[in-house]
Design an enzyme around this catalytic site. Structure first.
Site, PDB file in Angstrom:
ATOM      1  N   THR A  18     -47.076  36.924  43.906  1.00 31.36           N
ATOM      2  CA  THR A  18     -46.796  35.573  43.410  1.00 31.36           C
ATOM      3  C   THR A  18     -47.202  35.408  41.954  1.00 31.36           C
ATOM      4  O   THR A  18     -46.455  34.841  41.158  1.00 31.36           O
ATOM      5  CB  THR A  18     -47.594  34.530  44.236  1.00 31.36           C
ATOM      6  OG1 THR A  18     -47.721  35.013  45.570  1.00 31.36           O
ATOM      7  CG2 THR A  18     -46.931  33.195  44.223  1.00 31.36           C
ATOM      8  N   ALA A  58     -47.174  47.913  37.839  1.00 30.96           N
ATOM      9  CA  ALA A  58     -47.543  48.847  38.908  1.00 30.96           C
ATOM     10  C   ALA A  58     -47.562  48.152  40.262  1.00 30.96           C
ATOM     11  O   ALA A  58     -48.151  47.086  40.417  1.00 30.96           O
ATOM     12  CB  ALA A  58     -48.921  49.447  38.622  1.00 30.96           C
ATOM     13  N   VAL A  72     -61.488  31.296  38.552  1.00 34.32           N
ATOM     14  CA  VAL A  72     -62.043  30.033  39.040  1.00 34.32           C
ATOM     15  C   VAL A  72     -61.053  28.911  38.780  1.00 34.32           C
ATOM     16  O   VAL A  72     -60.702  28.628  37.642  1.00 34.32           O
ATOM     17  CB  VAL A  72     -63.382  29.674  38.357  1.00 34.32           C
ATOM     18  CG1 VAL A  72     -63.961  28.402  38.957  1.00 34.32           C
ATOM     19  CG2 VAL A  72     -64.373  30.811  38.469  1.00 34.32           C
ATOM     20  N   GLU A  75     -54.059  30.908  54.853  1.00 36.76           N
ATOM     21  CA  GLU A  75     -53.737  32.271  55.288  1.00 36.76           C
ATOM     22  C   GLU A  75     -53.744  32.330  56.813  1.00 36.76           C
ATOM     23  O   GLU A  75     -54.413  31.539  57.480  1.00 36.76           O
ATOM     24  CB  GLU A  75     -54.809  33.255  54.785  1.00 36.76           C
ATOM     25  CG  GLU A  75     -55.118  33.176  53.312  1.00 36.76           C
ATOM     26  CD  GLU A  75     -54.173  34.031  52.480  1.00 36.76           C
ATOM     27  OE1 GLU A  75     -53.596  34.983  53.034  1.00 36.76           O
ATOM     28  OE2 GLU A  75     -53.997  33.719  51.287  1.00 36.76           O
ATOM     29  N   LYS A 116     -66.596  31.899  43.577  1.00 33.97           N
ATOM     30  CA  LYS A 116     -66.430  31.052  42.395  1.00 33.97           C
ATOM     31  C   LYS A 116     -67.768  30.437  41.974  1.00 33.97           C
ATOM     32  O   LYS A 116     -68.049  30.293  40.781  1.00 33.97           O
ATOM     33  CB  LYS A 116     -65.385  29.985  42.675  1.00 33.97           C
ATOM     34  CG  LYS A 116     -63.984  30.615  42.825  1.00 33.97           C
ATOM     35  CD  LYS A 116     -63.023  29.715  43.548  1.00 33.97           C
ATOM     36  CE  LYS A 116     -61.640  30.322  43.640  1.00 33.97           C
ATOM     37  NZ  LYS A 116     -60.743  29.551  44.534  1.00 33.97           N
TER      38      LYS A 116
END
Lengths: 448, 448
Positions: B29, B59, B149, B207, B222
């Protein structure tokens, strides 16, 4: 091109651990806080800059006025600003005097002598950024001015660096704390403009002569700086359309509130694209109706906020204290560390970037939206007659509200976006009809 | 000291107009948006960096998966990341793969080969910042990670540069969009945690394995990065106390709401000063009751915000999109321009700064405040008995609310600040009494 200038004068740095000599010009609210924090936190500054920062002198117009101050105790006071700038042991000049002509002379002198400059002076930067940037580039030194916009809120840095990989579409900001304080008090407590202005002056929140704040001159300087940074185009304060808050009435505030808006003095900087794809820049300052659920609507008291829309980043907001000795000192000190670090390690901060060189849009061509509040005669057919005038000017209406007002009717209209000049002409045409008894207010909207 | 490293490897730059070769590692993405924008806005990037940015290769692990993509059309795809990094014409490596071990190897390889690195990888930076920074310093190149962050929200840059002249007291952030989306939906629509989690997974907002988000691992990475930057101290993810949102119930939310709070998963980084003036750093992630009028309370949906308190600047907030391909690409691209500019003109960005080297506070010693929700037996003297337990542990109460709940009573207590360990022991002691039937929830408060 500043890129070439940067390279032709490449400075490899004095080397880690080298001390950086600093001159502070001006010792008012900001200057005194800058000196205090540099002395108190000297160890931290040395670590962050890569070498100790040594304040060598503080220039004031009248040394007697500052007897007993920290600068006096440290033996730093001088009334010879020009001489101080020229000293060999000065690497970095901090300008916190205010005004335009005298600081301009001193800042140019410093840059030409190869000293980097940190200034908090929005009026100076907005009026003379080209001349100052060229002098900085020619000498291969830095010109920093984070404190010139919204004091402690990082905005110059983020626009120059963090968003350097994005395309900024618009920057809208509440960049004047005094006017936000006044408008917020009118909105929250229902007081009149004259009452709260008088109180603000009495409490020291507004200057005795509040013109620069309430008529939008201060915000216009900041708009010019923001637009220049955002659009890589030179925009000066003269390019900014400006309208202050002195005509805003308690009625305007309550009408806006009833319709779901808060009135804010916004600095609006926009990238415009016309039907042929031609780009231009609009920078303007005016009282603006902002919907209650917009992040800028909840910025109360004297706080500042900058709202940015960028192509990839989407919507961002930066919020905080936009004025005051300490917040301004925070921004100045961040710049001092950055400029000092470059003196120690070499390298230069990104300078003025004007490659895009977009034209400044004529204000009449800028798409705006109007909120129009009128007293009209209360008879059959008036609404049809008046809305026909809008249609004739190709203006479409978004909302129409009519209410009784004594023997007359009050009509509050919100338009869709249209050319500013067409909207203004429509209002003129309305005012010229017999049906319209008074145009109570015409305000612009944004943020939807 | 990184300062010395910076100088011993001083890079005078390739000179204005020189092209900068870029390798992109990863084409998901973020990587695909980075390439698209670099191609579409190539002219703008060349102006901003001082020379053209040329993507030399992208890559990926499996080239077949990306057939027909822009990278494929441009002939950029390779499955040999190591070989790409080593190419002479690569100056700058962009790591957007994700994971830890493989990107760690690649990033170290790049830095050691004298390439500057831009990464969006919070887990990598939070786990290995020392090793990566040392490699960058040894080679005199840059390591940028703004996107690690809060994606597009400028926070690494502002903490490193704009606030370099200030003393940061605390940084509190909503730094995980998924958990904020879940908590906001529970607060707004009254849905249960399980319901909204399932829907979030179905819609792709969370997820399939949501552990990293809902158990606070992502936010802890973070927090480590933010604490390191704010306090000039090396803080890793392991130093961060962590508690997720998976035990938050609809009841917790409504009890908090009734008391004037919103529950947010906050990353809190604080500079603590004990009675002897000794400083330490606390970094923690836990569900937190935030008062409705606090700026962080109004951060809804999947937005992120970072709230900073500094000595001179006062309170600042940075708000925006904390995740997503485009917002992350915006931050990566800003870093690319910065790193490329240094390759062209020389100079280095400020690197890791750990001079303060403050100790990490033991979580038991950190002052926190508790919101305790219990079912208690409904008989005379119970309140006296239970509040005595607080007094015995030196905990003072701020508010006490008792209400009927069937045959029992429900007791909701808010404490003043006290040592975390003392508060935890108090809750244990309460739970051990006959009077307490159930401890429904124990949540911490912040922001007052």
């Amino acid at each position: 091109m500043n890129e070439n200038a940067a390279v032709s004068h490449f400075n490899p740095g004095k080397g880690a651990g080298s001390s950086v000599g600093v001159a502070i010009l001006g010792y008012g609210t900001v200057g005194s806080q800058v000196l205090r924090l540099m002395v108190e936190n000297a160890d931290e500054f040395a670590h962050r800059a890569g070498g100790p920062l040594e304040v060598k002198g503080v220039a004031v117009s009248n040394k007697e006025k500052h007897r007993g101050s920290l600068a006096d105790e440290l033996g730093l006071l001088t009334d010879d600003a020009r001489g101080l700038i020229e000293r060999e042991d000065i690497d970095l000049v901090v300008e916190v005097i205010g005004g335009i002509d005298y600081p301009r002379e001193l800042v140019l002198k410093a840059l030409r002598a190869g000293k980097s400059v940190v200034t908090a002076n929005k009026a100076l930067v907005a009026a003379h950024s080209a001349e100052l940037s060229e002098a900085a580039d020619a000498a291969g030194v830095d010109l920093y001015f984070e404190a010139a916009v919204a004091a402690a809120i990082p905005v110059v840095g983020p626009l120059r660096r963090s968003l350097a990989g994005d395309r900024i579409l618009s920057v809208s900001g509440i960049v004047n704390g005094t006017t936000n304080f006044i408008l917020d008090a009118m909105d929250t407590d229902g007081v009149s403009y004259d009452e709260i202005l008088a109180e603000s002056i009495r409490l020291g929140y507004a200057e005795a002569d509040p013109t620069a704040d309430v008529e939008g001159y201060d915000a216009a300087s900041k708009a010019a700086i923001l637009a220049s940074l955002a659009f890589h185009t030179r925009v000066t304060a003269d390019d900014v359309f400006r309208e202050g808050i002195s005509k805003i009435t308690a009625d305007d505030i309550s009408a806006a509130k009833a319709a779901g808006y808060t009135i804010k003095l916004l600095a609006i900087c926009e990238r415009l694209i016309d039907a042929e794809g031609k780009e231009s820049v609009s920078a303007r300052v005016h009282p603006t109706l902002v919907p209650h659920d917009h992040p800028l609507a909840s910025v109360t008291k004297s706080f500042n906020a900058i709202f940015v829309e960028a192509e990839a980043a989407g919507r961002l907001m930066f919020y905080g204290n936009g004025a005051g000795g300490n917040p301004t000192a925070s921004a100045v000190l961040g710049d001092i560390v950055g400029a000092a670090r470059n003196k120690v390690f070499g390298g230069r901060a990104p300078g003025e970037s004007t490659y895009a060189n977009l034209p400044i849009a004529d204000f009449g061509d800028v798409p705006t939206r109007y909120h129009i509040d009128m007293d009209v005669v209360d008879r059959t057919g008036v609404l049809a007659e008046l809305t026909k005038i809008f249609a004739e000017h190709q203006i479409s209406l978004r909302t129409v509200r009519q209410e009784e007002k004594g023997e007359h009717a009050r009509l509050i209209l919100v338009t869709h976006a249209a050319r500013e000049a067409d909207l203004a002409r429509t209002v003129e045409a309305l005012a010229a009809t017999d049906a319209v008894l008074a145009v109570n207010s015409v305000l612009r909207l944004a943020g939807e």
